[in-house]
Design an enzyme around this catalytic site. Structure first.
Site, PDB file in Angstrom:
ATOM      1  CD  GLU A 122     -17.379  21.133 -20.599  1.00 40.51           C
ATOM      2  OE1 GLU A 122     -17.809  20.422 -21.507  1.00 40.51           O
ATOM      3  OE2 GLU A 122     -16.461  21.961 -20.756  1.00 40.51           O
ATOM      4  CG  ASN A 151      -4.461  -5.440  12.307  1.00 46.82           C
ATOM      5  OD1 ASN A 151      -3.784  -5.233  11.297  1.00 46.82           O
ATOM      6  ND2 ASN A 151      -4.825  -6.653  12.690  1.00 46.82           N
ATOM      7  CE  LYS A 204      -4.399   2.515   4.549  1.00 53.59           C
ATOM      8  NZ  LYS A 204      -5.290   1.314   4.629  1.00 53.59           N
ATOM      9  CB  THR A 248     -40.425  23.860 -13.308  1.00 52.11           C
ATOM     10  OG1 THR A 248     -41.447  24.269 -14.217  1.00 52.11           O
ATOM     11  CG2 THR A 248     -40.486  24.739 -12.073  1.00 52.11           C
ATOM     12  CG  HIS A 249     -40.827  20.354 -16.192  1.00 61.77           C
ATOM     13  ND1 HIS A 249     -41.066  19.030 -15.901  1.00 61.77           N
ATOM     14  CD2 HIS A 249     -41.686  21.070 -15.420  1.00 61.77           C
ATOM     15  CE1 HIS A 249     -42.030  18.942 -15.001  1.00 61.77           C
ATOM     16  NE2 HIS A 249     -42.426  20.164 -14.692  1.00 61.77           N
ATOM     17  CB  SER A 253     -12.024  25.323 -28.936  1.00 61.14           C
ATOM     18  OG  SER A 253     -11.898  24.553 -30.112  1.00 61.14           O
ATOM     19  CB  SER A 304      -0.940   0.009   1.213  1.00 62.34           C
ATOM     20  OG  SER A 304      -0.231  -0.210   2.414  1.00 62.34           O
ATOM     21  CE  LYS A 352     -16.349  25.195 -28.688  1.00 61.81           C
ATOM     22  NZ  LYS A 352     -17.497  24.381 -28.396  1.00 61.81           N
TER      23      LYS A 352
HETATM   24  N1  ARG Z   1      -1.216  -1.806   4.894  1.00 61.09           N
HETATM   25  C1  ARG Z   1      -2.245  -2.197   5.790  1.00 61.09           C
HETATM   26  C2  ARG Z   1      -3.561  -1.482   5.485  1.00 61.09           C
HETATM   27  O1  ARG Z   1      -3.509  -0.466   4.909  1.00 61.09           O
HETATM   28  C3  ARG Z   1      -1.871  -1.886   7.200  1.00 61.09           C
HETATM   29  C4  ARG Z   1      -2.401  -2.853   8.182  1.00 61.09           C
HETATM   30  C5  ARG Z   1      -1.771  -4.138   7.904  1.00 61.09           C
HETATM   31  N2  ARG Z   1      -2.137  -5.145   8.826  1.00 61.09           N
HETATM   32  C6  ARG Z   1      -1.869  -6.411   8.569  1.00 61.09           C
HETATM   33  N3  ARG Z   1      -2.202  -7.253   9.446  1.00 61.09           N
HETATM   34  N4  ARG Z   1      -1.299  -6.768   7.432  1.00 61.09           N
HETATM   35  O2  ARG Z   1      -4.625  -1.960   5.815  1.00 61.09           O
END
Ligand code: ARG
Length: 460
Positions: free
Chosen positions: A289, A109, A324, A154-155, A276, A22, A282
């Site tokens: 957008e 964790n 994430k 409206t509409h 453009s 990650s 333009k």
């Molecule tokens: N990279 C993990 C996450 O974003 C961190 C927690 C990892 N925990 C584990 N037991 N591998 O969730």
């Protein structure tokens, strides 16, 4: 230190490292991770789990790592899964084995849950600033153009005249609700999860109150299993962000329509328009957008995380790492959209003449004519019918209401008299003198209330 592979006889396959890492996106959690670790080290020392000297060495080491990352001098490696492992590994490199004491009474964790909550708290604070800034821009534009009248639709069919300020304040109200949603969501984000360990709590005499206080949390999680697997707080942000983006997308749509030659009510400042490559005439509303377009990815992240979570058993599962990218992207998208919209709205030029011309079309005072007959004693349904026939006649004659003679009016109802010509755009607006209506006196009150509401939020 590479991956945590104590009981393994071989290294992970490179592709596995890449697939499971990650770090390409969670590196941005580093300030939160380090803040959490500093508080944790101090707590461990207070509780006599490590010595004061060890804590001090760890804190100095962590600040050093933070600086390396901030200065872009830090080496990220794919084989170290995440930001937590990177920081710990570098800490041990810098200060030696004592760095290995930091992870006492903690798990990645509860650590990642903490980091995400700290990140979310900052995200909410920034979102509230962004919402407030856009609200200020809307109020400013409304105030500077208080007597501009536009057709209300409206509409997307011409309906009744409204003050431009009234229309803009409708968006102010949407953003007020968005603000309330983020403030409400903050209550459930502002919960300190450390002490939950991997899932069951930790086997040390730790001080969770101290951690909560040190890290600025209002509350503490009450169940360790829940604390390491709960991502509701991210979903809530994403849901609130989806609503906010939906509102911005509606505003975007109107900006796009209004800046077209067909409407022409506004002109975008050149700093907020794009050209453009082929059609030299333009001035494209690309900002609006893209805001409309980016709404899709924000909804997408909400749906993605809901789906990720739906069948997860307790407690932590690696699936949770998928929270994430969508969350970061949502925060980035919303904040940048709010910021660019504030600038766009602040620099918008209103073109009242074009709005006036549009008001001449579409028999916009038809409801007022019906109301006129009602005031003279006609039942509304009959009055409606009479005016509908009058409109058909006027269209056939290619005349506006103004151009009809009293004799022509009288053919449709005997109740029409000379004062029918007193019905104007202005009288139509003034008549809607109810709380929340478009009468100028009401809109003036609404503007004052809006300014008070922004002021009460502390001059953000
Ligand atoms: N990279 C993990 C996450 O974003 C961190 C927690 C990892 N925990 C584990 N037991 N591998 O969730």
């Amino acid at each position: 230190m590479s991956q945590i592979r104590g009981r393994f006889k071989k290294a992970a396959d490179k592709k596995v490292d890449q697939y499971t890492a990650s770090i390409p996106y969670d590196w941005r959690l580093y300030p939160y991770d380090i803040a959490g670790s500093i508080a944790h080290a101090r707590m461990l020392a207070r509780q006599g789990i490590i010595t004061d000297k060890e804590a001090e060495t760890i804190v100095i080491g962590l600040n050093g790592v933070k600086e390396e990352i901030a200065l872009g001098q830090f080496l990220f490696k794919a084989e170290l899964e995440d930001i937590h492992m990177h920081i710990e590994a570098r800490l041990i490199e810098k200060i030696g084995d004592v760095g290995g004491k930091l992870h006492t009474a903690r798990s990645r964790n509860d650590q990642v849950a903490l980091d995400m909550r700290l990140f979310a708290k900052d995200a909410i604070a920034n979102t509230l600033v962004g919402l407030g800034e856009l609200q200020k821009a809307l109020v400013g534009l409304a105030e500077a153009n208080q007597d501009v009248v536009i057709p209300g639709y409206t509409h997307l069919q011409t309906a009744q005249p409204v003050l431009l300020a009234h229309h803009l304040l409708a968006y102010f109200e949407m953003l007020q609700r968005d603000t309330a949603r983020f403030i409400d969501c903050l209550k459930r984000v502002d919960v300190m999860p450390l002490g939950s360990g991997a899932l069951a709590g930790v086997a040390y005499n730790i001080d969770r109150e101290f951690l909560a206080k040190e890290l600025g949390f209002k509350a503490m999680s009450r169940n360790s299993l829940d604390a390491v697997s709960d991502r509701d707080f991210i979903l809530e942000y994403e849901a609130a962000a989806s609503l906010a983006m939906m509102h911005l997308s509606r505003l975007a749509e109107e900006i796009i329509l209004w800046s077209s030659a067909e409407f022409g009510f506004i002109e975008l400042d050149q700093a907020y328009a794009t050209g453009s490559s082929i059609m030299p005439q333009k001035q494209n509303p690309d900002v609006a957008e893209l805001a409309r377009g980016k709404t899709g990815r924000v909804y997408g992240s909400l749906m993605a995380l809901l789906t990720t979570l739906k069948a997860l058993p307790l407690a932590y599962n690696r699936d949770l790492q998928e929270d994430k990218e969508g969350f970061f992207d949502t925060v980035d998208t919303l904040l940048s959209t709010l910021e660019v919209f504030s600038g766009l709205v602040k620099t918008l030029k209103i073109k009242p003449e074009k709005a006036r011309q549009a008001l001449e079309k579409g028999y916009i005072l038809a409801t007022d004519l019906a109301d006129y007959l009602v005031r003279k004693g006609e039942a509304f349904r009959i009055a409606h019918e009479v005016v509908a026939r009058l409109v058909s006649y006027a269209i056939e004659q290619n005349k506006s209401f103004r151009q009809l003679t009293l004799a022509e009016y009288k053919r449709f109802s005997k109740l029409f008299a000379k004062d029918v010509f007193d019905i104007t755009i202005e009288s139509s607006l003034a008549a809607r003198d109810v709380t929340g209506g478009t009468a100028p006196c009401q809109v003036e009150k609404a503007l004052a209330n809006a300014k008070k509401a922004i002021g009460a939020r502390g001059g953000r």
